[in-house]
Design an enzyme around this catalytic site. Sequence first.
Site, mmCIF file in Angstrom:
data_model
loop_
_atom_site.group_PDB
_atom_site.id
_atom_site.type_symbol
_atom_site.label_atom_id
_atom_site.label_comp_id
_atom_site.label_asym_id
_atom_site.label_seq_id
_atom_site.Cartn_x
_atom_site.Cartn_y
_atom_site.Cartn_z
ATOM 1 N N GLY A 144 -40.623 0.189 6.557
ATOM 2 C CA GLY A 144 -40.850 0.699 5.330
ATOM 3 C C GLY A 144 -42.197 1.774 5.843
ATOM 4 O O GLY A 144 -42.473 2.409 6.448
ATOM 5 N N GLN A 145 -42.868 2.831 4.521
ATOM 6 C CA GLN A 145 -43.440 4.171 4.369
ATOM 7 C C GLN A 145 -44.786 4.277 5.390
ATOM 8 O O GLN A 145 -44.576 4.699 6.722
ATOM 9 C CB GLN A 145 -44.753 3.918 3.291
ATOM 10 C CG GLN A 145 -43.500 4.292 2.056
ATOM 11 C CD GLN A 145 -44.639 4.600 0.817
ATOM 12 O OE1 GLN A 145 -44.620 5.611 0.368
ATOM 13 N NE2 GLN A 145 -45.017 3.424 -0.045
ATOM 14 N N ASP A 175 -36.569 -11.478 10.799
ATOM 15 C CA ASP A 175 -36.884 -11.845 9.456
ATOM 16 C C ASP A 175 -38.004 -12.391 9.494
ATOM 17 O O ASP A 175 -37.883 -13.109 10.371
ATOM 18 C CB ASP A 175 -35.824 -13.037 8.436
ATOM 19 C CG ASP A 175 -36.639 -13.351 6.889
ATOM 20 O OD1 ASP A 175 -37.734 -12.793 6.941
ATOM 21 O OD2 ASP A 175 -35.420 -14.166 6.946
ATOM 22 N N ALA A 178 -45.053 -6.416 4.392
ATOM 23 C CA ALA A 178 -45.281 -6.922 2.978
ATOM 24 C C ALA A 178 -43.893 -7.003 2.806
ATOM 25 O O ALA A 178 -43.290 -6.284 1.587
ATOM 26 C CB ALA A 178 -45.849 -5.796 2.493
ATOM 27 N N TYR A 179 -43.670 -8.364 1.403
ATOM 28 C CA TYR A 179 -43.706 -8.489 -0.055
ATOM 29 C C TYR A 179 -44.101 -7.614 -0.726
ATOM 30 O O TYR A 179 -45.108 -7.937 -1.639
ATOM 31 C CB TYR A 179 -43.867 -9.906 -0.338
ATOM 32 C CG TYR A 179 -43.046 -10.519 -1.408
ATOM 33 C CD1 TYR A 179 -41.185 -11.478 -1.116
ATOM 34 C CD2 TYR A 179 -42.855 -9.933 -3.054
ATOM 35 C CE1 TYR A 179 -40.943 -12.092 -1.939
ATOM 36 C CE2 TYR A 179 -42.689 -11.092 -3.569
ATOM 37 C CZ TYR A 179 -41.276 -11.035 -3.713
ATOM 38 O OH TYR A 179 -40.328 -11.824 -4.619
ATOM 39 N N TYR A 205 -49.743 -11.885 -6.304
ATOM 40 C CA TYR A 205 -49.412 -11.201 -4.930
ATOM 41 C C TYR A 205 -50.556 -11.206 -3.741
ATOM 42 O O TYR A 205 -50.617 -11.087 -3.000
ATOM 43 C CB TYR A 205 -48.867 -9.668 -5.217
ATOM 44 C CG TYR A 205 -48.866 -8.735 -4.296
ATOM 45 C CD1 TYR A 205 -47.876 -8.127 -2.832
ATOM 46 C CD2 TYR A 205 -49.857 -7.822 -4.621
ATOM 47 C CE1 TYR A 205 -48.490 -7.284 -2.456
ATOM 48 C CE2 TYR A 205 -50.410 -6.855 -3.943
ATOM 49 C CZ TYR A 205 -50.085 -6.264 -3.003
ATOM 50 O OH TYR A 205 -49.740 -5.629 -2.028
ATOM 51 N N LYS A 263 -51.488 -11.964 0.074
ATOM 52 C CA LYS A 263 -51.973 -10.925 0.444
ATOM 53 C C LYS A 263 -53.298 -11.734 0.911
ATOM 54 O O LYS A 263 -54.102 -10.758 2.027
ATOM 55 C CB LYS A 263 -52.618 -9.782 -0.220
ATOM 56 C CG LYS A 263 -50.844 -8.654 -0.565
ATOM 57 C CD LYS A 263 -50.372 -8.340 1.017
ATOM 58 C CE LYS A 263 -51.299 -7.384 1.845
ATOM 59 N NZ LYS A 263 -50.222 -6.708 2.700
HETATM 60 N N1 NAP Z 1 -47.190 1.020 -0.955
HETATM 61 C C1 NAP Z 1 -48.135 0.376 -1.612
HETATM 62 O O1 NAP Z 1 -48.403 0.832 -2.704
HETATM 63 C C2 NAP Z 1 -49.575 -0.200 -1.199
HETATM 64 C C3 NAP Z 1 -50.241 -0.399 -1.527
HETATM 65 C C4 NAP Z 1 -51.768 -1.202 -0.991
HETATM 66 C C5 NAP Z 1 -51.439 -2.176 -0.462
HETATM 67 N N2 NAP Z 1 -50.172 -1.981 0.449
HETATM 68 C C6 NAP Z 1 -50.312 -2.557 2.376
HETATM 69 O O2 NAP Z 1 -49.824 -1.717 3.166
HETATM 70 C C7 NAP Z 1 -48.740 -1.919 3.815
HETATM 71 C C8 NAP Z 1 -47.923 -1.550 4.152
HETATM 72 O O3 NAP Z 1 -47.082 -0.823 2.791
HETATM 73 P P1 NAP Z 1 -45.679 0.093 2.473
HETATM 74 O O4 NAP Z 1 -46.575 0.878 1.644
HETATM 75 O O5 NAP Z 1 -45.756 0.587 4.058
HETATM 76 O O6 NAP Z 1 -45.244 -1.285 2.044
HETATM 77 P P2 NAP Z 1 -43.055 -0.967 2.064
HETATM 78 O O7 NAP Z 1 -42.793 0.267 2.254
HETATM 79 O O8 NAP Z 1 -42.318 -1.846 1.829
HETATM 80 O O9 NAP Z 1 -42.764 -1.818 3.626
HETATM 81 C C9 NAP Z 1 -42.773 -3.021 3.715
HETATM 82 C C10 NAP Z 1 -41.949 -3.510 4.411
HETATM 83 O O10 NAP Z 1 -41.803 -4.575 4.965
HETATM 84 C C11 NAP Z 1 -40.702 -5.277 5.249
HETATM 85 N N3 NAP Z 1 -40.409 -6.972 4.924
HETATM 86 C C12 NAP Z 1 -40.747 -7.167 4.032
HETATM 87 N N4 NAP Z 1 -40.355 -8.241 3.539
HETATM 88 C C13 NAP Z 1 -39.652 -8.355 5.270
HETATM 89 C C14 NAP Z 1 -39.239 -9.608 5.934
HETATM 90 N N5 NAP Z 1 -39.076 -11.471 5.487
HETATM 91 N N6 NAP Z 1 -39.025 -9.457 7.359
HETATM 92 C C15 NAP Z 1 -39.444 -8.399 7.647
HETATM 93 N N7 NAP Z 1 -39.559 -7.187 6.810
HETATM 94 C C16 NAP Z 1 -40.075 -7.500 5.881
HETATM 95 C C17 NAP Z 1 -39.404 -4.432 4.100
HETATM 96 O O11 NAP Z 1 -38.458 -4.152 4.459
HETATM 97 P P3 NAP Z 1 -37.228 -4.859 2.969
HETATM 98 O O12 NAP Z 1 -37.676 -2.742 2.293
HETATM 99 O O13 NAP Z 1 -35.742 -4.245 3.882
HETATM 100 O O14 NAP Z 1 -37.596 -5.128 1.916
HETATM 101 C C18 NAP Z 1 -40.451 -3.168 4.447
HETATM 102 O O15 NAP Z 1 -39.328 -2.289 5.017
HETATM 103 C C19 NAP Z 1 -48.410 -3.452 3.532
HETATM 104 O O16 NAP Z 1 -49.679 -4.544 4.273
HETATM 105 C C20 NAP Z 1 -48.784 -3.310 2.061
HETATM 106 O O17 NAP Z 1 -49.311 -4.849 1.566
HETATM 107 C C21 NAP Z 1 -49.729 -1.173 0.072
#
Ligand code: NAP
Length: 289
Positions: free
Chosen positions: A12-13, A38, A62-63, A127, A131
């Site tokens: 993820g990012q 998974d 995260a989902y 969601y 969380k």
């Molecule tokens: N992005 C935002 O704007 C935002 C805002 C507030 C908080 N956050 C929090 O910041 C954190 C990092 O977010 P991010 O932006 O890095 O999110 P992201 O880019 O969507 O990355 C999330 C990762 O989790 C993986 N994932 C989801 N379901 C999974 C499963 N069942 N088994 C294994 N891996 C799984 C995804 O894989 P796939 O790509 O294969 O689905 C993806 O690689 C998270 O806790 C998120 O809730 C993010």
Amino acid sequence: MTKSVVIFGAAGQLGVELVREFSARRCQVHSFTRRQIDLTDGAQIRRAIEQSQPDVVLNAAAYNMVDLAEQDPQGAYAVNALAVQAMAVACRQFDSKFVHFSTDYVFDGLKRAPYVETDATHPLGAYAVSKLAGELYAQAYLDALVIRTAVVFGPGGRATPRGNFLETMLKKAEEQRTTGKPLLVVQDQTASPTSAPWLAARTADLVDLGQTGVFHGGGEQPVTFYDYARLIFRAAKLDVNLQPADERQFRTPARRPKYSVLRNERMQSLGLAPMPDLESLVAAYLEGR
Ligand SMILES: NC(=O)c1ccc[n+]([C@@H]2O[C@H](COP(=O)([O-])OP(=O)(O)OC[C@H]3O[C@@H](n4cnc5c(N)ncnc54)[C@H](OP(=O)(O)O)[C@@H]3O)[C@@H](O)[C@H]2O)c1
């Protein structure tokens, strides 16, 4: 002594930045993507932690599909809450520290001023509830470090299926060239976009300092999504027909807080570096594209 860390959500990012940051700090990094594990399978989580016996487990997975979660609350809960419970239990079992990431969406946005760590939570949808449950599970079994962040962007977002707001805006600008339709972006939602590389660095600082409890790790610069889109197009030197809209025009399945700016009060009190200016970070992001 070399620290060993397990990183879930490594593709993820934020995950890619955590892998980079902890590797740069000479940690032994065991990283796991969805292809390897998974996270809806608690046994796989436990096995990964048992086999690595790490000093620290970090969960960046995260989902994140906020609207889809309204039709699939179980799916969101499985990843955002139950997987976190499995991680926390295993961390307690194998004496690992636990770092988990949460969201500004645990707040309802009614405060209309930046949220600090001690403000009361009130999630507005499936969601956000999942969380918040994850935060509780993370802290139920050990003294975990929980970092709430918001509107994350980082180079990893160029490759992930979900991307980020910058990538969405650039795609929409491209579409507009063919459709000619104005691009509507909400001006009645204000948040604080956050750089993934900056957040990864501050996370490593907090781990080094042995901090636990809830921390805010947001960009701290309040911006409406409309103004954020303007900033992006200005930096990208794109002439886009952008128009302000409000949430009523986009009645999405999920409710969202109208104001969810995070103030990093606890990081500030430790003297940790704030995020650099949003405009310069967006420019750097676009240059690296
Ligand atoms: N992005 C935002 O704007 C935002 C805002 C507030 C908080 N956050 C929090 O910041 C954190 C990092 O977010 P991010 O932006 O890095 O999110 P992201 O880019 O969507 O990355 C999330 C990762 O989790 C993986 N994932 C989801 N379901 C999974 C499963 N069942 N088994 C294994 N891996 C799984 C995804 O894989 P796939 O790509 O294969 O689905 C993806 O690689 C998270 O806790 C998120 O809730 C993010």
